[in-house]
Design an enzyme around this catalytic site. Structure first.
Site, PDB file in Angstrom:
ATOM      1  CG  ASP A 165      24.152  15.171  13.122  1.00 12.93           C
ATOM      2  OD1 ASP A 165      25.032  14.640  13.828  1.00 12.93           O
ATOM      3  OD2 ASP A 165      23.232  14.532  12.594  1.00 12.93           O
ATOM      4  CB  SER A 166      23.335  21.781  12.128  1.00  6.72           C
ATOM      5  OG  SER A 166      23.271  21.068  10.903  1.00  6.72           O
TER       6      SER A 166
END
Length: 393
Positions: A165-166
């Protein structure tokens, strides 16, 4: 700040989309964070202090927080009014959801043709998996990351944080900036951005697909070792601390072996390349590990620094906060917060000499900016109260 004057509607949830919006907000964008009246699920993730979510304080920083139920027609009309004034809209619902809510790209563009619509999903907007629920964990699995992470005789290993996600968040912010540049510097149109979380993490995993295509080799788990060079591992010091070293450069590998008292291996033919050194990792790790294990952490780090060899202690969060290099860079800053008082968190990701980013405030309480934002849209206090009573906000 470089993005002052850029308006962003962050209608996404959890990590990838909201973190992308956080990056834009850190550099001056006016980000309006939209949450369902129940709140973004991220508010329930991780630790809380006195029922105040701590992760939210970071990812929600520099944003104005409003609530809005997009499944209701009145909520959809308000989003259109927000989109009409915005430069960027970010959403991460399953493909078709915005269309079901009468918020298709066509309708959004009808009120703002220059809008940059950003869609962040697990698998993208098309393809056989596009309708599946998608989270970073699935991307970490499918990309090959989990397959090659962990000990050789252990199971595939997932990261204990939102890695995919990051990475997707940073890719999304990058894509948005490209579209803003094309629109504002070159007179280009608004665009539709399609980010599949399974792709950015795949792009940072090196040459794995190319190696398999050309040689039929799929990289397997190797623990903390690298298949590209050695010695590269984690090593325990005499006082029970841990360090990591890297020898990606040939000159550094040679310095390490001189330092640990084994210069004789440098003359071996296999020592001349990283990939061949990696095939002798047992031998090299034994030499390096033995030397480090006979010394305390401070002595190990000092000796490596004098030898101009690459070493770093393995920190937990306390170590990060106390490290003089992080302190010099101001990588951790203290933000005053109305709910928690002084709060430490990661600073903006990089330093710009003339237009630096800045953390102006931490994540706000649910709906804290409803009245201010909706007043800007021309709604009266009575109308705002009615929207709240009907569950639209």
């Amino acid at each position: 700040m470089p993005l002052e004057g850029i308006g962003v509607v962050d209608a996404s949830t959890l990590i990838a989309g909201p973190m992308a919006a956080m990056i834009l907000a850190d550099f001056g964008a006016d980000v309006i964070k939209i949450e369902h009246p129940r709140g973004d699920p991220l508010r329930d993730h991780g630790h809380a202090k006195d029922d105040v979510p701590l992760w939210w304080k970071v990812v929600g920083r520099n944003k104005r927080a409003v609530t809005l139920n997009l499944s209701k027609e009145a909520g959809q009309e308000i989003l259109l009014r927000l989109a009409e004034r915005a430069d960027v809209l970010i959403e991460n619902f399953r493909p078709g959801t915005f269309e079901r809510w009468n918020l298709s790209p066509e309708r959004l563009r009808s009120v703002n043709p220059s809008l940059i619509i950003t869609r962040v999903t697990g698998f993208g907007q098309f393809g056989p998996y596009s309708s599946r629920p998608g989270f970073g964990t699935l991307a970490e699995s499918m990309s090959g990351f989990a397959h090659m992470t962990g000990e050789p005789d252990g199971p595939p290993t997932l990261p204990p944080f939102g890695l995919a996600d990051s990475i997707a968040a940073q890719a999304t912010a990058n894509a948005i900036l490209m579209c803003l540049y094309n629109r504002d510097a070159r007179g280009g149109p608004g665009q539709l951005i399609d980010v599949a979380i399974i792709e950015p993490i795949l792009s940072v995993l090196g040459s794995q697909p190319t190696v398999f295509d050309q040689l039929g080799i799929a990289q397997c788990r190797s623990g903390n070792r690298s298949v590209n060079n050695a010695p590269r591992n984690t090593y325990e010091t005499r006082d029970g601390q841990w360090v990591a070293i890297s020898t990606s450069a040939q000159s550094v590998a040679e310095r390490v072996m001189h330092l640990v008292g084994h210069p004789e291996v440098i003359s071996e033919p296999w020592f001349a390349s990283g990939r061949d050194r990696a095939k002798h990792a047992d031998l090299l790790d034994g030499m390096v590990g033995s030397w480090i294990g006979d010394r305390d952490l401070a002595d190990v780090v000092s000796a490596f620094e004098k030898a101009q060899a690459a070493v770093a202690p393995i920190y937990d969060a306390q170590g990060v906060l106390g490290d003089p290099q992080y302190q010099a860079l101001e990588s951790i800053v203290t933000v005053d917060d109305a709910e928690l008082g002084p709060v430490k968190m990661q600073n903006v990701m990089f330093r710009l000499s003339e237009t630096p980013g800045h953390i102006r405030w931490a994540g706000r309480p649910l709906g804290a900016d409803n009245r201010a934002v909706y007043t800007e849209l021309g709604l009266s206090n009575d109308q705002i109260d009615e929207l709240a009573e009907s569950g639209v906000i």
